[in-house]
Design an enzyme around this catalytic site. Structure first.
Site, PDB file in Angstrom:
ATOM      1  N   TYR A  24       0.823  -1.210   0.000  1.00 36.60           N
ATOM      2  CA  TYR A  24       0.000   0.000   0.000  1.00 36.60           C
ATOM      3  C   TYR A  24       0.862   1.267   0.000  1.00 36.60           C
ATOM      4  O   TYR A  24       0.424   2.318   0.456  1.00 36.60           O
ATOM      5  CB  TYR A  24      -0.939   0.008   1.219  1.00 36.60           C
ATOM      6  CG  TYR A  24      -1.997  -1.073   1.221  1.00 36.60           C
ATOM      7  CD1 TYR A  24      -2.260  -1.850   0.095  1.00 36.60           C
ATOM      8  CD2 TYR A  24      -2.752  -1.323   2.359  1.00 36.60           C
ATOM      9  CE1 TYR A  24      -3.231  -2.839   0.112  1.00 36.60           C
ATOM     10  CE2 TYR A  24      -3.731  -2.304   2.382  1.00 36.60           C
ATOM     11  CZ  TYR A  24      -3.958  -3.070   1.254  1.00 36.60           C
ATOM     12  OH  TYR A  24      -4.930  -4.041   1.282  1.00 36.60           O
ATOM     13  N   LYS A  56       5.491 -14.298   4.034  1.00 32.14           N
ATOM     14  CA  LYS A  56       5.502 -15.255   2.923  1.00 32.14           C
ATOM     15  C   LYS A  56       6.922 -15.251   2.337  1.00 32.14           C
ATOM     16  O   LYS A  56       7.133 -15.017   1.149  1.00 32.14           O
ATOM     17  CB  LYS A  56       4.453 -14.833   1.872  1.00 32.14           C
ATOM     18  CG  LYS A  56       4.221 -15.831   0.759  1.00 32.14           C
ATOM     19  CD  LYS A  56       3.377 -17.038   1.171  1.00 32.14           C
ATOM     20  CE  LYS A  56       3.246 -17.994  -0.009  1.00 32.14           C
ATOM     21  NZ  LYS A  56       2.490 -19.210   0.328  1.00 32.14           N
ATOM     22  N   ASP A 106      -4.236  -6.452   6.646  1.00 36.80           N
ATOM     23  CA  ASP A 106      -5.550  -5.951   6.255  1.00 36.80           C
ATOM     24  C   ASP A 106      -6.506  -7.120   6.065  1.00 36.80           C
ATOM     25  O   ASP A 106      -7.618  -7.136   6.608  1.00 36.80           O
ATOM     26  CB  ASP A 106      -5.394  -5.155   4.948  1.00 36.80           C
ATOM     27  CG  ASP A 106      -6.642  -4.362   4.595  1.00 36.80           C
ATOM     28  OD1 ASP A 106      -7.532  -4.218   5.451  1.00 36.80           O
ATOM     29  OD2 ASP A 106      -6.723  -3.885   3.444  1.00 36.80           O
TER      30      ASP A 106
HETATM   31 MG    MG Z   1      -9.775  -3.073   5.675  1.00 32.20          MG
END
Ligand code: MG
Ligand code: NAI
Length: 316
Positions: free
Chosen positions: A118, A165, A222
């Site tokens: 993000y 990951k 998220d």
């Molecule tokens: Mg959210």
């Protein structure tokens, strides 16, 4: 000592659940001073700015902020930027805290809030036929988020799960993993383990009560935190905090402005009230914070914002 709390209802049901949460805080009789401020799409339409300078100034001068929700348009509107993203950036609120408590589940998801996928570094190539997002992971951001998670784990059940990951994303998740284990070395009282994010998703569904504190990067956090919220009563019971190194921290329900039910007086106020409880905890009113959270979780929402709020206040 008096604490200054800025309340920003925002749009839609924010205008209903934030006054409810403020009423609960007021009922405690603590030395809190409330200051209302504006932000959101309605504010943007009125003043051409979704997060006015006056609001930022009030927040900067406060001990904590209680934020409702804002309604963002699905398509790009020139000049509009989400105020909650603006607040996170302005005050460098790098940690997103998402407690999940329900029927034997008691975990805290600590999500990195400033970078990862993000970071906003997206572009297209080949005349729009290829889209590329850059995932930015830094040592500095990884270090501070893991430290935040470790501090919370010490106050809870002393177990930390690092989610990544790194088997596929060897550079970005590799860096996060390396820094996370290095930071965790400073916390010998903690039991530290790691999970790949896909396995973590499965375990969260199968054995949610096995988790204490989870720390992870922005996008993974998220998704996993919404998954966990879904396991634990849904949006009506999901609070969150955005916390940085200094003041103020910003607390908000996870849900949005719910335009489909706004104005009807039926929104579930408990996520906002639980967010207010997190705010109390942050300013070191730990006993009332725990009391408000316990009572709120045990009180059903009967379909009326006001009646649910009054039922909670009565029990306090
Ligand atoms: Mg959210
Ligand atoms: P939403 O969370 O507003 O609503 C999803 C569904 O859950 C709706 O059916 C709504 O009625 C219901 N719901 C949500 N909170 C509720 C509550 N407290 N009590 C009862 N029912 C509740 O998410 P949606 O519909 O995807 O987004 C609506 C608007 O909110 C959009 O403009 C979106 O951008 C914005 N949004 C803002 C957020 C924020 O301010 N942090 C977070 C998520 C969405």
């Amino acid at each position: 000592m008096t604490h200054r709390i800025v309340v920003i209802p925002g749009d839609g049901i924010g205008q209903e659940v934030i006054p409810a949460a403020q009423a609960v805080l007021e009922a405690l009789g603590l030395p809190l001073v409330f200051q209302a401020a504006q932000a959101g799409f309605g504010t943007f339409k009125q003043y051409g700015d979704a997060l006015p300078r006056e609001t930022l100034a009030l927040c900067a001068d406060s001990d904590a902020v209680l934020f409702g929700a804002t309604g963002s348009p699905m398509t790009k509107v020139d000049g509009y930027r989400s105020p909650i993203l603006g607040l996170r950036r302005y005050f460098d609120l790098y940690a997103n805290l998402r407690p999940v408590v329900h029927n034997g589940i008691d975990m805290l998801i600590v999500r990195e809030n400033t970078e990862g996928l993000y970071s906003g570094r997206e572009r297209t190539e080949d005349a729009g036929r290829v889209a590329i997002a850059e995932r930015v992971i830094t040592e500095a951001a990884s270090e501070r988020i893991v430290r935040t998670a470790c501090e919370h784990a010490l106050r809870r059940n002393s177990r930390l799960t690092i989610v990544h990951k790194a088997n596929v994303l060897k550079e970005t998740c590799g860096l996060f993993r390396r820094v996370a284990f290095a930071v965790a070395e400073d916390y010998s009282a903690l039991e530290v383990n790691e999970l790949l994010v896909d396995t973590a998703a499965m375990r969260l569904v199968q054995q949610p009560e096995a988790f204490d504190v989870i720390v992870t990067t922005n996008l993974f956090g998220d998704i996993l935190s919404d998954l966990a919220a879904g396991l634990a009563g849904g949006l009506g019971l999901a609070p969150s905090g955005n916390v940085g190194a200094g003041k103020p921290a910003v607390f908000e329900p996870v849900h949005g402005s719910a335009p489909d039910i706004a104005g009807q007086g039926i929104a579930d106020p408990r996520a906002a009230i639980l967010s207010a409880a997190m705010l109390l905890d942050q300013i070191d009113y730990r006993e009332p914070a725990g009391r408000v959270a316990r009572i709120t979780r045990a009180t059903p929402h009967n379909g009326s914002t006001q009646a649910t709020t009054q039922a909670i206040i009565r029990q306090l």
